[in-house]
Design a protein around this motif. Structure first.
Motif, short mmCIF file in Angstrom:
data_model
loop_
_atom_site.label_atom_id
_atom_site.label_comp_id
_atom_site.label_asym_id
_atom_site.label_seq_id
_atom_site.Cartn_x
_atom_site.Cartn_y
_atom_site.Cartn_z
N CYS A 101 0.85 -1.19 0.00
CA CYS A 101 0.00 0.00 0.00
C CYS A 101 0.89 1.25 0.00
N CYS A 126 0.95 3.54 2.03
CA CYS A 126 1.42 3.83 3.39
C CYS A 126 2.56 2.93 3.82
N CYS A 151 -6.14 -1.82 2.18
CA CYS A 151 -5.57 -1.03 3.27
C CYS A 151 -6.22 0.36 3.21
N CYS A 152 -5.46 1.37 2.89
CA CYS A 152 -5.99 2.74 2.93
C CYS A 152 -7.18 2.96 2.00
N SER A 174 -1.40 8.48 2.90
CA SER A 174 -1.75 8.01 1.54
C SER A 174 -2.61 9.03 0.82
ZN LIG Z 1 -2.30 1.75 3.62
#
Ligand SMILES: [Zn+2]
Length: 128
Positions: A4, A6, A15-16, A38
């Motif tokens: 991701c 991040c 994820c984000c 992000s």
């Molecule tokens: Zn993430």
């Protein structure tokens, strides 16, 4: 598999991305911190603004934030430490380091961020 944005070893969608799309809200202050980083990388100013606490939300700087986020090259996020900010807490701190390149120079942003849990979700209050 690509990490991701991040840095977590998950896809962006798992994820984000779930937070940015509004499918779920971040469960911990660290998740919110990561998703805000992000969002800066993606210049997703809507997400940045809606995850600010109301009293510190810089509504008048919205366009500047978007332009700045889009103009720099983001190089990575490192979580240095966390304090509270997990499920059941009402406050939390996340210390992080973010690297970015602006006008050919590498900048290091180190911040101790303060988060608050309110009405079922985490908000970014401020940093020092
Ligand atoms: Zn993430």
């Amino acid at each position: 598999m690509k990490n991701c944005i991040c840095g977590r070893p998950l896809t962006y969608e798992d994820c984000c991305g779930v937070y940015h799309s509004g499918k779920r809200v971040a469960q911990t202050a660290e998740d919110l911190m990561r998703s805000r980083y992000s969002a800066f990388v993606l210049a997703d100013v809507d997400y940045i603004m809606r995850t600010y606490a109301t009293e510190t939300r810089p509504n008048s700087e919205r366009n500047e934030i978007k332009e700045w986020a889009a103009s720099v090259m983001w190089l990575g996020l490192q979580i240095i430490s966390t304090k509270d900010g997990t499920i059941g807490d009402s406050e939390g701190r996340v210390k992080f380091k973010a690297l970015y390149s602006e006008a050919g120079k590498i900048h290091e942003m180190i911040e101790d961020s303060f988060f608050r849990f309110e009405k079922g979700q985490w908000f970014y209050v401020n940093g020092r």
